[in-house]
Write an enzyme that holds these catalytic residues in place. Structure first.
Site, mmCIF file in Angstrom:
data_model
loop_
_atom_site.group_PDB
_atom_site.id
_atom_site.type_symbol
_atom_site.label_atom_id
_atom_site.label_comp_id
_atom_site.label_asym_id
_atom_site.label_seq_id
_atom_site.Cartn_x
_atom_site.Cartn_y
_atom_site.Cartn_z
ATOM 1 N N THR A 210 0.838 -1.211 0.000
ATOM 2 C CA THR A 210 0.000 0.000 0.000
ATOM 3 C C THR A 210 0.863 1.247 0.000
ATOM 4 O OG1 THR A 210 -1.693 -1.203 1.238
ATOM 5 C CG2 THR A 210 -1.850 1.194 1.212
ATOM 6 N N GLU A 426 16.744 -23.813 28.335
ATOM 7 C CA GLU A 426 17.263 -22.788 27.425
ATOM 8 C C GLU A 426 18.765 -22.951 27.203
ATOM 9 O OE1 GLU A 426 15.328 -21.081 25.709
ATOM 10 O OE2 GLU A 426 13.522 -21.603 26.817
ATOM 11 N N ASP A 502 9.186 -27.468 20.463
ATOM 12 C CA ASP A 502 10.463 -27.840 19.839
ATOM 13 C C ASP A 502 10.321 -29.140 19.054
ATOM 14 O OD1 ASP A 502 11.652 -25.628 21.021
ATOM 15 O OD2 ASP A 502 12.232 -26.745 22.811
#
Length: 630
Positions: A210, A426, A502
């Site tokens: 746009t 982690e 995962d």
């Protein structure tokens, strides 16, 4: 005398309201007049007369008899008039009961009919009033079929040019001819050249389709008519086709001009799908659009631009030469393009002197223009929230994380044992991200919950834009995905639901390797996929597999073996680096965040040096993490 039709139409509303109020008052009065009258049977009336309770009678010729008792109570009964013969009436009169005959004029019948017809009359007046209002641009949505909903943007106000668009130099070059044609169409006509009637902009959401269209209008300094594809289709059949004709008519009257249709797939989908039939409203609108694009002369100075995320589902007649001749694809920006886009969005914003735009671009792979704009604005909001007069690098890093996974949820309470699991999970990803030679570098590790589901995350970013991925890189990526679950099993001897996503992503990637990319020696270099059916009938309904059940079993077996071998590799690597993993866990558990640079430095240390680095940190207080999950 004022003959303005809009003035006359504006009087209908108050008159309509007064009419409804009058009818409601009339019905209320009628209800009040009849609320004190009790319906009884003829036998009960005779008994009341014999008990000398009734003092007067009103006899209607229609058979309605109203009786009044001495206490003022009113009774009503319907009885044939023959029951009230002359002799009986005279006897009543002799007993002191007042008898009165009333001639029925039929007014009650009309009142009854009017009451029954009142809802229909009100509904008819309501629709008549709304349709009259729709002619002036008011009224309910859907009834306003006479109004052209296209919005016109004046190029002189809030002007956007190619200077406001960055990272798409090739697209600008393609559109320069359109701009020159709109500025001076006679120059092209003199050479016998014909400009394309339509330009189709396609690409992922947020890539600036746009914005590019408005920049073309701003460069050419012409009116810009904006309309969404869904605006054409309304409540009534034929409305969309009428709006198409009105849109092109208005554009021709103000030529040269640009007509921009956003989300073209809402009205331009392939016809003949079996849903809705040949006279479907959307198909009628599409037919009108095809006719209008064939009907106008390109020398009139009208250019139709459209945007879609799904060019594959558009009707082929819409894409043929003579309609949307020029097709331009806007891709996700690369590193250089992201850097240029960020510079544009930084205009007018106060930033710290140490801000490295290239580093920000490297930290945002996969971001489109809309994401980058949101990121810069989010950083500005963070600086304003802290009452600072400039935006810092920390603001940008926090803004990037907010765009990717959402804001930090500091109010979420995580139990100590859950925090330990998240920490090791982690670090399982991060340690493998460092050890695996083809894995992307670790950018940040955090155990701060963010967004709806992320209890922590490890951000790995490629060092450069890549367009091809090798087989070893994919395999290392899969091993890294399984690192979180592997760390949980090694340390706590049990697994949690945290690795669910995962596993899903790893399985999907392995399936693509085996069945479509030919990266399996057992299956071979063959693309075993699925033939997709008609989109409009539902992909799952008409989807057909192009391989046998035996082949499907072999593919599933290969996927399973690949996942299991990758998982074993992840566990072996983490077990070999268990001491380092434990020290990193102590550090992350207490600090909650580790930057990519610090993590790399810690991974390069030997164990003794890392032990001193972790245990001597003033923020490290909890050190007994990995003895037992329970």
């Amino acid at each position: 005398m004022n003959n303005n039709p809009n003035r006359r139409g504006s009087l209908i509303g108050p008159l309509f309201i007064y009419f409804i109020l009058a009818m409601l008052i009339f019905m209320s009065i009628s209800q009040l007049n009849t609320s004190n009258i009790t319906e009884i049977s003829y036998t009960d009336l005779v008994n009341l007369i014999n008990q000398d309770t009734i003092i007067s009678l009103q006899i209607d010729t229609s058979g309605l008899i109203q009786a009044k008792a001495k206490n003022g109570q009113l009774f009503q009964v319907y009885a044939p008039t023959l029951l009230m013969d002359q002799a009986y009436v005279r006897a009543l009169a002799n007993d002191g009961i007042k008898v009165e005959y009333i001639q029925n004029t039929g007014a009650s019948w009309w009142v009854t009919m009017l009451i029954y017809m009142l809802p229909l009359i009100i509904l008819m007046f309501f629709w008549f009033w709304m349709f009259r209002r729709s002619g002036t641009g008011e009224g309910i949505p859907g009834a306003n079929y006479r109004r052209n909903p296209a919005r016109r943007y004046d190029s002189k106000r809030n002007k956007i040019t190619f200077n406001d668009v960055a990272g798409i130099d090739e697209v600008k070059e393609e559109l320069e001819d359109i701009v020159n044609f709109l500025k001076d169409p006679k120059n092209f006509s003199a050479l016998g050249a014909k400009m394309p009637k339509g330009v189709l902009l396609s690409g992922p959401p947020g890539t600036g389709k746009t914005l590019v269209a408005r920049a073309v209008a701003g460069e050419a300094d012409v009116p810009f008519y904006f309309m969404s594809g869904s605006d054409f289709v309304e409540l009534f059949v034929g409305v969309g086709a009428a709006r198409v004709r009105d849109l092109f008519k208005e554009a021709k009257e103000n030529s040269p001009a640009i007509i921009f249709i956003d989300e073209l797939d809402a009205v331009g989908r392939q016809r003949g799908t079996g849903l809705g039939g040949g006279h479907d409203e959307r198909e009628q609108t599409l037919n009108a659009l095809l006719v209008e694009m064939d009907g106008f002369d390109p020398r009139e100075g009208i250019v139709v631009m459209a945007a879609t995320n799904r060019p594959d589902i558009l009707d082929k007649a819409l894409l043929r030469p003579g309609r949307f001749d020029k097709k331009i694809f806007l891709d996700v920006p690369d590193l250089r393009a992201r850097e240029e886009i960020i510079k544009i969005h930084l205009r007018g914003k106060r930033i710290a002197d140490d801000i490295d735009v290239k580093s920000l671009a490297q930290s945002t792979p996969g971001f489109v223009g809309a994401d980058l704009e949101n990121m810069v604005n989010e950083a500005a909001l963070l600086a304003a929230r802290d009452n600072r007069d400039h935006i810092t690098n920390d603001d940008f890093q926090e803004a990037i994380e907010r765009v990717i996974v959402g804001p930090a949820r500091k109010s979420r309470k995580i139990t100590p044992k859950e925090k330990k699991v998240i920490t090791y999970h982690e670090l399982g990803h991060a340690v493998l991200g460092y050890l695996l030679p083809y894995a992307d570098p670790v950018h940040k590790i955090t155990i701060v919950p963010r967004g709806q589901a992320a209890l922590g995350y490890t951000m790995q970013l490629p060092s450069e834009d890549r367009f091809l991925i090798t087989e070893p890189e994919i395999k290392d990526k899969i091993v890294g995905m399984l690192g979180g679950r592997a760390a949980e099993e090694i340390v706590f001897n049990e697994i949690t639901t945290g690795a669910g996503n995962d596993l899903k992503r790893a399985t999907e990637l392995v399936r693509e390797m085996v069945a479509q990319l030919g990266m399996s020696e057992k299956i071979g270099p063959i693309a075993w996929g699925e033939e997709e059916g008609e989109i409009f009938l539902g992909r799952e309904i008409t989807r057909m597999k192009n391989f046998s059940q035996e082949t499907a079993k072999e593919i599933d077996s290969e996927i399973k073996n690949f996942i299991l071998s990758s998982y074993e590799k992840a566990k072996n690597l983490l077990s070999e680096n268990r001491k380092r993993l434990d020290l990193l866990a102590i550090y992350l558990y207490n600090k909650e965040n580790i930057s990519g640079k610090e993590f790399k430095k810690m991974m390069e240390m030997d164990i003794e040096e890392l032990n001193d680095y972790v245990l001597k940190d003033k923020d490290v207080k909890e050190t007994n993490l990995f003895v037992s999950y329970a």
